[in-house]
Design a protein around this motif. Structure first.
Motif, PDB file in Angstrom:
ATOM      1  N   VAL A   1       0.830  -1.203   0.000  1.00 11.53           N
ATOM      2  CA  VAL A   1       0.000   0.000   0.000  1.00 11.53           C
ATOM      3  C   VAL A   1       0.863   1.250   0.000  1.00 11.53           C
ATOM      4  O   VAL A   1       0.586   2.217  -0.724  1.00 11.53           O
ATOM      5  CB  VAL A   1      -0.954  -0.012   1.217  1.00 11.53           C
TER       6      VAL A   1
ATOM      7  N   GLY B   1      -3.924  -2.524  -2.604  1.00 12.09           N
ATOM      8  CA  GLY B   1      -4.768  -1.456  -2.098  1.00 12.09           C
ATOM      9  C   GLY B   1      -6.088  -1.372  -2.847  1.00 12.09           C
ATOM     10  O   GLY B   1      -6.313  -2.072  -3.846  1.00 12.09           O
TER      11      GLY B   1
ATOM     12  N   ALA C   1      -6.431  -4.669   3.012  1.00  9.41           N
ATOM     13  CA  ALA C   1      -5.423  -5.084   2.034  1.00  9.41           C
ATOM     14  C   ALA C   1      -4.880  -6.466   2.371  1.00  9.41           C
ATOM     15  O   ALA C   1      -4.654  -7.287   1.477  1.00  9.41           O
ATOM     16  CB  ALA C   1      -4.287  -4.063   1.993  1.00  9.41           C
TER      17      ALA C   1
END
Length: 236
Positions: A150, A193, A207
Motif C-alpha cells: 500500500v 490497495g 489489504a
C-alpha cells in the motif's frame, strides 16, 4: 534545470545502486547453483513485471525457498531475511548480494526504510508474508506485506514454491535430496490497495484480507498445475 539532491539523498542513491548490483550478482550465483543441486521447474516467470517496483510474496515451508526464488526469478530480488541468519561470513555475503536484514521482534525502521528504498528505486522486494517458516499455505499473514504494497503502490506477485519439503536428503537431511524436482510458480500481479491511497489501520487490514485471498487462490492453482495436490511442500 537539474535538481540538486537533498541532504543524504545522493548517498542513498549510491547505496541503492550498489544494492541492486549486488542482487544481480546474487541471482547469477543462485541460478547455476540451484540447477546444479536440484531440478527447478519454473512456471509463469513471464508474469513478473519486466521493470518497475514489484513485490514477490512467497510461501515458506523450507529454508531453500528463498535461495530458490532468488536464483530462478527473472529479475534480481532483495529478500527481507531475519537477522538471525546474518551470522559469521553469511552477514557480509548476504549484505553484499542486496538482501535486507530485519529484526522480527520489533519495528525495524532501518529494514523498513531499506525495503521502501528498493521499491522506490524500481527494484523487486521478496517477502515471506507468513513471517516465518511453517506449512507454507498462506493461512496466517502478517501485516508487513500489506504495508509495503500500500505504501509503495507496487504490484504483488504471488509465488508458490512446491516440493522443497517433500523429502529429506540422504547426505544432508536439512536439505531436499540432490536432483529433486522443486516447482516455482509465479502468479498474476495484483494491486493490494483499493485505489484510494489510504494507509489507515482499516485500509491495511482490508489489504491483508485481499492479499490472503489472492495468495491462497494462487497456491491452489499452482498445486493443480503441477500435480502436487497433497500440500504446499508436496507432502502426502
Amino acid at each position: 534545470m537539474r535538481r540538486h539532491p537533498r541532504r543524504g539523498e545522493a548517498g542513498g542513491e549510491v547505496t541503492e545502486a550498489r544494492s541492486l548490483r549486488g542482487a544481480e550478482v546474487g541471482r547469477r550465483i543462485g541460478l547455476p547453483l540451484m540447477h546444479a543441486l536440484w531440478r527447478p521447474r519454473v512456471l509463469g516467470a513471464w508474469k513478473v513485471p519486466a521493470s518497475g517496483p514489484a513485490i514477490l510474496a512467497v510461501n515458506h515451508s523450507h529454508n531453500v525457498d528463498g535461495p530458490m526464488v532468488m536464483g530462478v526469478a527473472p529479475r534480481p530480488v532483495h529478500f527481507l531475511i531475519k537477522k538471525e541468519v546474518f551470522v559469521g561470513p553469511l552477514e557480509p555475503f548476504l549484505t553484499g548480494i542486496g538482501q535486507v536484514k530485519v529484526d522480527r521482534q520489533s519495528t525495524d525502521r532501518t529494514a523498513v526504510t531499506r525495503a521502501l528504498d528498493v521499491l522506490s528505486a524500481g527494484g523487486v522486494l521478496g517477502i515471506f508474508p507468513e513471517g516465518t517458516r511453517g506449512e507454507g499455505d498462506f493461512a496466517s499473514l502478517r501485516a508487513g506485506l500489506a504495508y509495503f504494497a500500500v505504501r509503495s503502490g507496487a504490484p504483488v506477485v504471488p509465488v508458490a514454491v512446491l516440493g522443497s519439503s517433500e523429502r529429506r536428503g540422504r547426505l544432508v537431511k536439512a536439505l531436499p535430496p540432490l536432483r529433486h524436482r522443486i516447482d516455482v510458480v509465479f502468479g498474476e500481479p495484483f494491486e493490494a490497495g483499493d485505489g484510494s491511497g489510504r494507509r489507515t489501520r482499516t485500509a491495511l487490514d482490508e489489504a491483508t484480507e485481499r492479499i490472503q485471498k489472492q495468495l491462497t487462490e494462487h497456491l491452489a492453482q499452482a498445486r493443480r498445475l503441477t500435480g502436487r495436490l497433497s500440500g504446499p511442500g508436496g507432502r502426502a
